[in-house]
Design a protein around this motif. Structure first.
Motif, PDB file in Angstrom:
ATOM      1  N   GLY A  77      -8.879   1.912   1.421  1.00 15.63           N
ATOM      2  CA  GLY A  77      -9.608   1.413   2.583  1.00 15.63           C
ATOM      3  C   GLY A  77      -9.862  -0.084   2.523  1.00 15.63           C
ATOM      4  N   LYS A  78     -10.004  -0.593   1.311  1.00 13.00           N
ATOM      5  CA  LYS A  78     -10.294  -2.035   1.201  1.00 13.00           C
ATOM      6  C   LYS A  78      -9.123  -2.909   1.640  1.00 13.00           C
ATOM      7  CE  LYS A  78      -9.311  -1.983  -3.783  1.00 13.00           C
ATOM      8  NZ  LYS A  78      -9.751  -0.616  -4.131  1.00 13.00           N
ATOM      9  N   LEU A  79      -7.914  -2.346   1.722  1.00 12.61           N
ATOM     10  CA  LEU A  79      -6.763  -3.141   2.164  1.00 12.61           C
ATOM     11  C   LEU A  79      -7.040  -3.783   3.520  1.00 12.61           C
ATOM     12  CD1 LEU A  79      -3.856  -4.182   2.303  1.00 12.61           C
ATOM     13  CD2 LEU A  79      -3.149  -1.895   3.059  1.00 12.61           C
ATOM     14  N   PHE A  80      -7.653  -3.039   4.419  1.00 15.77           N
ATOM     15  CA  PHE A  80      -7.842  -3.537   5.775  1.00 15.77           C
ATOM     16  C   PHE A  80      -8.905  -4.629   5.828  1.00 15.77           C
ATOM     17  CE2 PHE A  80      -6.296   0.790   5.764  1.00 15.77           C
ATOM     18  CZ  PHE A  80      -5.120   0.643   6.493  1.00 15.77           C
ATOM     19  N   GLU A  81      -9.909  -4.509   4.978  1.00 15.49           N
ATOM     20  CA  GLU A  81     -10.886  -5.599   4.885  1.00 15.49           C
ATOM     21  C   GLU A  81     -10.271  -6.807   4.198  1.00 15.49           C
ATOM     22  OE1 GLU A  81     -14.263  -3.796   3.038  1.00 15.49           O
ATOM     23  OE2 GLU A  81     -14.983  -2.985   4.948  1.00 15.49           O
ATOM     24  N   TYR A  82      -9.395  -6.561   3.241  1.00 18.47           N
ATOM     25  CA  TYR A  82      -8.639  -7.662   2.643  1.00 18.47           C
ATOM     26  C   TYR A  82      -7.869  -8.414   3.734  1.00 18.47           C
ATOM     27  CZ  TYR A  82      -9.065  -6.176  -2.326  1.00 18.47           C
ATOM     28  OH  TYR A  82      -9.509  -5.877  -3.592  1.00 18.47           O
ATOM     29  N   LEU A  83      -7.211  -7.668   4.617  1.00 19.14           N
ATOM     30  CA  LEU A  83      -6.441  -8.300   5.689  1.00 19.14           C
ATOM     31  C   LEU A  83      -7.334  -9.186   6.552  1.00 19.14           C
ATOM     32  CD1 LEU A  83      -4.250  -5.277   6.898  1.00 19.14           C
ATOM     33  CD2 LEU A  83      -3.514  -7.178   5.457  1.00 19.14           C
ATOM     34  N   ALA A  84      -8.511  -8.643   6.900  1.00 21.57           N
ATOM     35  CA  ALA A  84      -9.408  -9.401   7.776  1.00 21.57           C
ATOM     36  C   ALA A  84      -9.974 -10.639   7.097  1.00 21.57           C
ATOM     37  CB  ALA A  84     -10.555  -8.497   8.240  1.00 21.57           C
ATOM     38  N   SER A  85     -10.015 -10.638   5.766  1.00 23.11           N
ATOM     39  CA  SER A  85     -10.543 -11.808   5.047  1.00 23.11           C
ATOM     40  C   SER A  85      -9.618 -13.009   5.139  1.00 23.11           C
ATOM     41  CB  SER A  85     -10.766 -11.461   3.571  1.00 23.11           C
ATOM     42  OG  SER A  85      -9.535 -11.424   2.868  1.00 23.11           O
ATOM     43  N   GLY A  86      -8.337 -12.762   5.421  1.00 22.15           N
ATOM     44  CA  GLY A  86      -7.378 -13.852   5.512  1.00 22.15           C
ATOM     45  C   GLY A  86      -6.921 -14.395   4.170  1.00 22.15           C
ATOM     46  N   ARG A  87      -7.284 -13.720   3.083  1.00 28.74           N
ATOM     47  CA  ARG A  87      -6.883 -14.190   1.762  1.00 28.74           C
ATOM     48  C   ARG A  87      -5.575 -13.521   1.341  1.00 28.74           C
ATOM     49  NH1 ARG A  87      -8.942 -18.255   2.389  1.00 28.74           N
ATOM     50  NH2 ARG A  87      -8.803 -18.783   0.183  1.00 28.74           N
ATOM     51  N   PRO A  88      -4.740 -14.197   0.555  1.00 23.18           N
ATOM     52  CA  PRO A  88      -3.481 -13.601   0.114  1.00 23.18           C
ATOM     53  C   PRO A  88      -3.715 -12.399  -0.806  1.00 23.18           C
ATOM     54  CG  PRO A  88      -3.860 -15.685  -1.007  1.00 23.18           C
ATOM     55  CD  PRO A  88      -4.902 -15.583   0.053  1.00 23.18           C
ATOM     56  N   ILE A  89      -2.878 -11.383  -0.651  1.00 24.25           N
ATOM     57  CA  ILE A  89      -3.023 -10.140  -1.408  1.00 24.25           C
ATOM     58  C   ILE A  89      -1.915 -10.033  -2.450  1.00 24.25           C
ATOM     59  CG2 ILE A  89      -2.980  -7.608  -1.252  1.00 24.25           C
ATOM     60  CD1 ILE A  89      -4.033  -7.935   1.643  1.00 24.25           C
ATOM     61  N   LEU A  90      -2.291  -9.697  -3.667  1.00 24.67           N
ATOM     62  CA  LEU A  90      -1.354  -9.349  -4.728  1.00 24.67           C
ATOM     63  C   LEU A  90      -1.534  -7.860  -4.991  1.00 24.67           C
ATOM     64  CD1 LEU A  90       0.584  -9.670  -7.115  1.00 24.67           C
ATOM     65  CD2 LEU A  90      -1.336 -10.562  -8.466  1.00 24.67           C
ATOM     66  N   ALA A  91      -0.529  -7.063  -4.624  1.00 28.99           N
ATOM     67  CA  ALA A  91      -0.623  -5.611  -4.754  1.00 28.99           C
ATOM     68  C   ALA A  91       0.354  -5.117  -5.810  1.00 28.99           C
ATOM     69  CB  ALA A  91      -0.337  -4.948  -3.415  1.00 28.99           C
ATOM     70  N   ILE A  92      -0.108  -4.167  -6.624  1.00 28.69           N
ATOM     71  CA  ILE A  92       0.722  -3.550  -7.656  1.00 28.69           C
ATOM     72  C   ILE A  92       0.578  -2.046  -7.520  1.00 28.69           C
ATOM     73  CG2 ILE A  92       1.155  -3.329 -10.135  1.00 28.69           C
ATOM     74  CD1 ILE A  92      -0.157  -6.073 -10.508  1.00 28.69           C
ATOM     75  N   GLY A  93       1.699  -1.355  -7.349  1.00 28.03           N
ATOM     76  CA  GLY A  93       1.621   0.090  -7.138  1.00 28.03           C
ATOM     77  C   GLY A  93       2.965   0.762  -7.251  1.00 28.03           C
ATOM     78  N   PRO A  94       3.046   2.006  -6.806  1.00 24.24           N
ATOM     79  CA  PRO A  94       4.280   2.794  -6.950  1.00 24.24           C
ATOM     80  C   PRO A  94       5.382   2.354  -5.989  1.00 24.24           C
ATOM     81  CG  PRO A  94       2.665   4.013  -5.675  1.00 24.24           C
ATOM     82  CD  PRO A  94       1.965   2.772  -6.153  1.00 24.24           C
ATOM     83  N   ASP A  95       6.592   2.721  -6.301  1.00 25.89           N
ATOM     84  CA  ASP A  95       7.706   2.478  -5.388  1.00 25.89           C
ATOM     85  C   ASP A  95       7.488   3.254  -4.091  1.00 25.89           C
ATOM     86  OD1 ASP A  95       9.002   0.853  -7.200  1.00 25.89           O
ATOM     87  OD2 ASP A  95      10.148   2.500  -8.097  1.00 25.89           O
ATOM     88  N   LYS A  96       7.926   2.668  -2.972  1.00 23.16           N
ATOM     89  CA  LYS A  96       7.809   3.291  -1.649  1.00 23.16           C
ATOM     90  C   LYS A  96       6.355   3.587  -1.284  1.00 23.16           C
ATOM     91  CE  LYS A  96      12.400   5.386  -1.950  1.00 23.16           C
ATOM     92  NZ  LYS A  96      13.196   6.644  -1.917  1.00 23.16           N
ATOM     93  N   TRP A  97       5.477   2.694  -1.685  1.00 17.12           N
ATOM     94  CA  TRP A  97       4.046   2.814  -1.418  1.00 17.12           C
ATOM     95  C   TRP A  97       3.773   2.536   0.054  1.00 17.12           C
ATOM     96  CZ3 TRP A  97       0.116  -1.136  -3.876  1.00 17.12           C
ATOM     97  CH2 TRP A  97      -1.198  -0.674  -3.689  1.00 17.12           C
ATOM     98  N   ASP A  98       2.971   3.376   0.698  1.00 17.08           N
ATOM     99  CA  ASP A  98       2.650   3.182   2.110  1.00 17.08           C
ATOM    100  C   ASP A  98       1.963   1.850   2.378  1.00 17.08           C
ATOM    101  OD1 ASP A  98       3.731   5.618   2.677  1.00 17.08           O
ATOM    102  OD2 ASP A  98       1.883   6.571   3.351  1.00 17.08           O
ATOM    103  N   ALA A  99       1.156   1.397   1.437  1.00 17.25           N
ATOM    104  CA  ALA A  99       0.453   0.124   1.619  1.00 17.25           C
ATOM    105  C   ALA A  99       1.436  -1.031   1.770  1.00 17.25           C
ATOM    106  CB  ALA A  99      -0.488  -0.136   0.444  1.00 17.25           C
ATOM    107  N   GLU A 100       2.606  -0.910   1.138  1.00 16.11           N
ATOM    108  CA  GLU A 100       3.603  -1.975   1.222  1.00 16.11           C
ATOM    109  C   GLU A 100       4.064  -2.185   2.661  1.00 16.11           C
ATOM    110  OE1 GLU A 100       7.770  -3.405  -0.923  1.00 16.11           O
ATOM    111  OE2 GLU A 100       6.922  -1.432  -1.369  1.00 16.11           O
ATOM    112  N   LYS A 101       4.161  -1.102   3.436  1.00 19.09           N
ATOM    113  CA  LYS A 101       4.589  -1.216   4.829  1.00 19.09           C
ATOM    114  C   LYS A 101       3.624  -2.093   5.618  1.00 19.09           C
ATOM    115  CE  LYS A 101       6.471   3.505   4.776  1.00 19.09           C
ATOM    116  NZ  LYS A 101       6.381   4.858   5.392  1.00 19.09           N
ATOM    117  N   ILE A 102       2.337  -1.899   5.374  1.00 14.74           N
ATOM    118  CA  ILE A 102       1.318  -2.650   6.118  1.00 14.74           C
ATOM    119  C   ILE A 102       1.268  -4.095   5.657  1.00 14.74           C
ATOM    120  CG2 ILE A 102      -1.167  -2.826   6.544  1.00 14.74           C
ATOM    121  CD1 ILE A 102      -1.240   0.269   6.303  1.00 14.74           C
TER     122      ILE A 102
END
Length: 427
Positions: free
Chosen positions: A342-367
């Protein structure tokens, strides 16, 4: 105006992302000609408390409460720490579990099916049958986890034939920690049978991710809609040049989410760049497992660590806006591809760059890719992670623009509530 009964376990003063989803839906539903009534436990055992959420409950919303028997309250007598961590989903690797932890997990998985809130099912069904028959409701909505709440919806559907929407904030049998519950074969079958009954009895199913939608389509022919979580603040694109280059993570860091690749990359950057060593700060807010803290220390990052513990939601939003880089970490497994924090969307609204680490074909990557909000890497991409962090640090040193993300309106809580309202009216 449609009238809907929302059955949820998490509600203010509960803290964490679980409470926010339906608190925000309730906030905006009236604007879409839907009157929500909320049913919650009177004496819940919440692992996290955030009193600031109480102020966000809309005026005049009817809240119905009924007492719940909480086994976690009894378990806490023997080990409050183990009880809180297990109820929060923080489960250590088996070789590091104490005898008490192993026993608690076995009992949780095999005696409390689908979960420890199962004792709320029968009294809630009895109580809500009268409420629904008197209240002229158009539909009921259950949200889980805890998935025992879906069994309340299942029984009400069977008894009253009322329209029922089942909202899955997380998967059921395919959630990452399910296999850690030391399930017997009989218990595993029971979970699968209950999940199947829910998926094939609800009139409509909501998921928060595309992968969970695909997984459920293999189990049911009922309609399934993806309504992600979202943000509810104003988008803030101002640059914030702090005295420190802050890499921040907000939320729980479970043992399974321990990004050793990241810690190693940060260690190397400290060794290779004197300015980075002086200016870098690792900020953590939320529950952090002992294993993660040991790894941070072992990689020589302890002097750069600012571990804040749990902070209020309002403070978390400010922390996001003050960060130079925001960390999004997910367990590296096939079962977690459908988890969109859920915090991904608040991260987006903050306008700060995101460094994400997770599994292959992660749904968050699409967003993240669609909004151009940052970069997503696997747990093996140490060179790429280093390169990305260094590029952001150079921007920070040069006081360059570090604002990211666009096309975010679709993820605002009001837009998402509009999608939910249309579904309620059509069901």
């Amino acid at each position: 105006m449609k009238k809907v009964l929302i059955i949820t376990y998490y509600w203010p003063p509960a803290g964490g992302p679980g409470v926010q989803r339906w608190l925000k839906f309730v906030k905006y539903l009236r604007g879409f000609e839907v009157e929500p009534v909320v049913y919650v436990p009177e004496n819940p055992s919440y692992p996290i408390i955030d009193e600031t959420f109480v102020k966000e409950i809309p005026e005049g919303i009817r809240i119905i409460k009924k007492k719940i028997f909480e086994p976690y309250a009894i378990a806490g007598i023997f080990s409050k720490k183990d009880t809180e961590t297990i109820s929060s989903g923080i489960i250590q690797k088996e070789e590091k579990q104490s005898s008490l932890q192993k026993a608690m997990l076995y009992i949780r998985g095999n005696f409390f099916i689908p979960d420890a809130r199962k004792f709320w099912i029968k009294p809630s069904v009895k109580f809500l049958k009268d409420e629904i028959e008197r209240g002229a409701y158009d539909a009921i909505i259950t949200t889980g986890p805890p998935h025992s709440l879906h069994l309340i919806g299942l029984q009400l559907k069977e008894d009253l034939n009322i329209k029922w929407i089942a909202d899955f904030r997380d998967p059921w049998t395919q959630i990452g920690y399910h296999d850690k519950l030391k399930l017997s074969e009989g218990s595993r079958r029971k979970h699968e049978e209950l999940e199947k009954r829910v998926l094939n009895s609800a009139d409509h199913i909501i998921t928060t991710s595309f992968t969970t939608q695909e997984e459920f389509y293999a189990k049911t022919s009922k309609p399934i809609t993806v309504i992600t979580n979202g943000y509810d603040s104003e988008i803030e694109y101002k640059n914030s040049f702090n005295s420190k280059f802050k890499i921040a993570h907000i939320g729980s860091l479970l043992s399974g989410r321990n990004p050793e690749t990241l810690w190693k990359a940060l260690q190397q950057l400290k060794q290779e760049h004197e300015d980075f060593d002086k200016l870098f700060e690792l900020e953590l807010a939320g529950k952090v497992s002992e294993e993660v803290l040991r790894s941070i220390k072992n990689y020589g990052l302890e002097e750069n660590l600012n571990n804040k513990g749990y902070i209020s939601h309002s403070k978390a939003l400010q922390m996001q806006r003050d960060a130079s880089v925001l960390l999004l970490i997910e367990i590296d497994s096939q079962e977690t591809r459908g988890i969109i924090p859920g915090k991904l969307f608040e991260y987006l609204a903050s306008g700060r760059p995101i460094l994400a680490i997770g599994p292959d074909k992660w749904d968050a990557e699409k967003i993240i890719s669609k909004t151009e909000a940052g970069k997503v890497y696997s747990y093996q991409d140490i060179t790429e992670i280093k390169t990305y962090i260094l590029s952001l640090f150079q921007k920070y040193m040069n006081k360059e623009d570090m604002v990211f993300s666009h096309d975010l309106d679709q993820y605002h809580r009001k837009s998402l509530t509009g999608k939910l309202a249309n579904l309620i009216k059509q069901v």
